[in-house]
Design an enzyme around this catalytic site. Sequence first.
Site, PDB file in Angstrom:
ATOM      1  N   TYR A 169       1.289  -1.476  -0.037  1.00 47.64           N
ATOM      2  CA  TYR A 169       0.373   0.501  -0.186  1.00 47.64           C
ATOM      3  C   TYR A 169       1.071   1.485   0.097  1.00 47.64           C
ATOM      4  CZ  TYR A 169      -3.633  -2.875   1.341  1.00 47.64           C
ATOM      5  OH  TYR A 169      -4.871  -3.878   2.235  1.00 47.64           O
ATOM      6  N   PRO A 171     -17.257  -4.200   1.568  1.00 48.31           N
ATOM      7  CA  PRO A 171     -18.787  -3.891   2.391  1.00 48.31           C
ATOM      8  C   PRO A 171     -19.668  -3.771   1.296  1.00 48.31           C
ATOM      9  CG  PRO A 171     -17.573  -2.802   3.227  1.00 48.31           C
ATOM     10  CD  PRO A 171     -16.475  -3.256   2.495  1.00 48.31           C
ATOM     11  N   LEU A 172     -19.075  -2.470   0.726  1.00 48.79           N
ATOM     12  CA  LEU A 172     -20.582  -2.040  -0.297  1.00 48.79           C
ATOM     13  C   LEU A 172     -19.964  -2.172  -2.037  1.00 48.79           C
ATOM     14  CD1 LEU A 172     -21.435   1.254   1.629  1.00 48.79           C
ATOM     15  CD2 LEU A 172     -22.218  -0.781   1.213  1.00 48.79           C
ATOM     16  N   GLY A 173     -18.887  -2.958  -2.263  1.00 47.82           N
ATOM     17  CA  GLY A 173     -18.442  -2.724  -3.993  1.00 47.82           C
ATOM     18  C   GLY A 173     -19.732  -4.074  -4.444  1.00 47.82           C
ATOM     19  N   GLY A 174     -19.845  -3.658  -5.353  1.00 45.80           N
ATOM     20  CA  GLY A 174     -20.323  -4.388  -6.796  1.00 45.80           C
ATOM     21  C   GLY A 174     -22.186  -4.342  -6.898  1.00 45.80           C
TER      22      GLY A 174
END
Length: 288
Positions: free
Chosen positions: A64, A214-217
């Site tokens: 990262y 957690p909010l992907g796709g």
Amino acid sequence: MTSTALPGGIWTMGDLDVSRFGYGAMQLAGPWVMGPPADHAGALAVLREAVELGIDHIDTSDAYGPHVTNRLIREALHPYPQSLKIVTKVGANRDDQGGWPTARDPESLRRQVRENLDRLGLDTLDLVNLRLGDGQGQVQEPIAEAYGTLAELREQGLIRHLGVSNATAEQVAEARSIAPIVCVQNMYNLAHRDDDALIDELAADGIAYVPFFPLGGFSPLQSAALSGVAGRLGSSPMSVALAWLLRRSPNILLIPGTKSVTHLRENIAGAGLELSADDLAELDKIGR
């Protein structure tokens, strides 16, 4: 001392007792996880506030930045509190274009472990996840050489516990046949629930599951459904998604990331949102 005030309580990974609500350091790097943060002091403040609030495990990787988040963690928190566990990841490098080329040959993995140790200022890494697949997702391929290399480093005392990331169920089984794993870190959320059976299997065996994105796709329809539930509860979609994950299974650990102290506090409060049986039934339809 580990706080029990955080949502979700405690989970034991191997011999590591950690709060189920952790912190992911990925967002502390610059855009596209490259370069330093725009607000260096703010990044240090978020890390210190996370520990002050009782968060006792931080997820990072020397890739990262590259090297940025590990240096920030050391600057902000070293010497580390005894309760703090640092989880890192190996198996990929960064190129000049911001790509994530794989680096899972034995020498590359040994180098990455040494670099994580050096930049974090540690003699032993609490937990190392082997990142599998590629930038596009999971790839069904043998992992014995790569995972076996990390198992050797574990035997040498450089690593305390092992896990896998971006892994298929078959790769999880292959890893477990070589050396114990204490966690699996994969993409999973309300809309992407391919790992439902794997989560239940791991829970039965006392192995943690750590979802990313957690909010992907989410499709527009699914996002609208989630926003509808959130609006009715007077909360945000992110809060509902985090709260649902904690309710989904007791072995799920959260590592939401943020660059903001305010957002960090909001994430903790949101994950503790109370969901009724009707809320859960409505949310469950999103992933079906």
